[in-house]
Design a protein around this motif. Structure first.
Motif, PDB file in Angstrom:
ATOM      1  N   LEU A   1       0.739  -1.294   0.088  1.00 28.26           N
ATOM      2  CA  LEU A   1       0.115   0.010  -0.104  1.00 28.26           C
ATOM      3  C   LEU A   1       0.850   1.275   0.160  1.00 28.26           C
ATOM      4  CD1 LEU A   1      -2.764  -1.052   2.434  1.00 28.26           C
ATOM      5  CD2 LEU A   1      -3.178  -0.619   0.062  1.00 28.26           C
ATOM      6  N   ASP A   2       1.891   1.518   0.713  1.00 28.62           N
ATOM      7  CA  ASP A   2       2.694   2.379   0.725  1.00 28.62           C
ATOM      8  C   ASP A   2       3.563   2.666  -0.488  1.00 28.62           C
ATOM      9  OD1 ASP A   2       4.818   0.590   0.827  1.00 28.62           O
ATOM     10  OD2 ASP A   2       5.301   0.892   3.297  1.00 28.62           O
ATOM     11  N   GLU A   3       3.338   1.596  -1.549  1.00 33.02           N
ATOM     12  CA  GLU A   3       3.999   2.022  -2.844  1.00 33.02           C
ATOM     13  C   GLU A   3       2.815   2.227  -3.996  1.00 33.02           C
ATOM     14  OE1 GLU A   3       7.343  -1.361  -2.860  1.00 33.02           O
ATOM     15  OE2 GLU A   3       5.453  -2.040  -3.438  1.00 33.02           O
ATOM     16  N   LEU A   4       1.615   2.307  -3.554  1.00 26.41           N
ATOM     17  CA  LEU A   4       0.589   2.574  -4.265  1.00 26.41           C
ATOM     18  C   LEU A   4       0.262   3.886  -4.973  1.00 26.41           C
ATOM     19  CD1 LEU A   4      -2.221   1.451  -5.546  1.00 26.41           C
ATOM     20  CD2 LEU A   4      -3.374   2.023  -3.519  1.00 26.41           C
ATOM     21  N   ASP A   5       0.542   4.017  -6.047  1.00 31.01           N
ATOM     22  CA  ASP A   5       0.253   5.399  -6.908  1.00 31.01           C
ATOM     23  C   ASP A   5      -1.501   5.869  -6.565  1.00 31.01           C
ATOM     24  OD1 ASP A   5      -0.590   7.567  -8.680  1.00 31.01           O
ATOM     25  OD2 ASP A   5       0.265   6.417 -10.175  1.00 31.01           O
ATOM     26  N   PRO A   6      -1.321   7.055  -6.143  1.00 28.15           N
ATOM     27  CA  PRO A   6      -2.576   7.671  -5.683  1.00 28.15           C
ATOM     28  C   PRO A   6      -3.579   7.803  -6.889  1.00 28.15           C
ATOM     29  CG  PRO A   6      -0.796   8.869  -4.665  1.00 28.15           C
ATOM     30  CD  PRO A   6      -0.330   8.197  -5.519  1.00 28.15           C
ATOM     31  N   ASN A   7      -3.278   7.735  -8.040  1.00 29.63           N
ATOM     32  CA  ASN A   7      -4.255   7.566  -9.126  1.00 29.63           C
ATOM     33  C   ASN A   7      -4.477   6.279 -10.060  1.00 29.63           C
ATOM     34  OD1 ASN A   7      -4.257  10.541  -9.245  1.00 29.63           O
ATOM     35  ND2 ASN A   7      -2.112  10.754  -9.619  1.00 29.63           N
TER      36      ASN A   7
END
Length: 259
Positions: free
Chosen positions: A218-224
């Motif tokens: 999750l801490d690598e997930l692109d916000p878009n």
């Protein structure tokens, strides 16, 4: 309804399960909702609104072993497995099984009939349910009437039933906030609407060394990232049972002993 049968509607705090039960409400013996701490508080409002429309009390069940999803994941050491998510297995399936055991102790001569919220597009899943769980009788009122999920939502509006707020926030199902089965788009909705939950799940992933999304933390997930309309299973009892249809009744996890 035959006196040898006991008909139960398992409410998931979603629209489909309620409307399915409502369609056969005159033959229902008991309405049951399994409460999980991680669900939005509005889910309980929804259940109580269902009670008002039905004029019936809903039995509320909860796990007596685990507090919430994170408690399950940390104590078992797993977030999800090919055989399902441990949180669903113990917070919902095991609670249901415990209820069944108590029921059969009291009413051993009676058969259980379960009402499910599968819609017109899920007839194959309904067939598999009947095939793989023959110990119960199963009813699928939405399928019997050719109704889709959209039809169920329309019927709920006509009954004056306000749907759970998670739908209004854009979530495809009224699952737990931070459902470990969610995809990228849904996780970004969690990040936007419930940032504290997003951060807790991200920390849990790193602590356990497992991710919710096949290696993407999750801490690598692109916000878009992600796309609206992604498929995310409704995390209910029948969701877990459907997973077992494909994988058999194999253990979904082993408890990790901690000091």
């Amino acid at each position: 309804m035959s006196k040898n049968n006991y008909k139960v509607v398992w409410l998931s705090a979603g629209i489909s399960s309620f409307i399915a039960g409502y369609l056969v409400k005159d033959t229902v013996d008991e309405w049951i909702y399994i409460d999980v701490k991680d669900q939005h508080p509005d889910s309980m409002r929804f259940v109580h609104d269902c009670e008002k429309i039905l004029g019936e009390k809903v039995t509320i069940l909860r796990s007596q072993e685990y507090e919430d999803v994170e408690d399950v994941c940390r104590k078992t050491g797993f977030i999800s497995t090919p055989y399902g998510a441990p949180c669903t297995g113990v917070l919902k399936k095991k609670v249901r099984k415990n209820w069944e055991q108590e029921f059969y102790k009291r009413e051993g001569h009676m058969n259980l009939c379960y009402v499910w919220g599968f819609d017109e597009k899920e007839s194959k899943r309904a067939d598999n349910m009947r095939l793989n769980f023959p110990e119960f009788t199963h009813e699928f009122p939405l399928i019997d009437k050719g109704l889709k999920k959209e039809d169920a939502h329309a019927l709920s509006i006509s009954l004056g039933l306000k749907r759970p707020i998670m739908y209004d926030l854009g979530f495809p199902n009224n699952n737990c906030i931070g459902c470990v089965k969610a995809g990228m788009y849904t996780w970004n909705l969690v990040r936007k609407n419930f940032p504290e939950v997003f951060e807790k799940r991200a920390k849990m992933e790193r602590d356990l060394g497992h991710s919710c999304m096949n290696g993407l933390f999750l801490d690598e997930l692109d916000p878009n990232a992600g796309r609206r309309g992604e498929v995310i299973p409704e995390c209910s009892i029948f969701c877990f049972m459907a997973e077992q249809e494909l994988n058999g009744e194999q253990p979904i996890f082993q408890v990790v002993k901690t000091a």
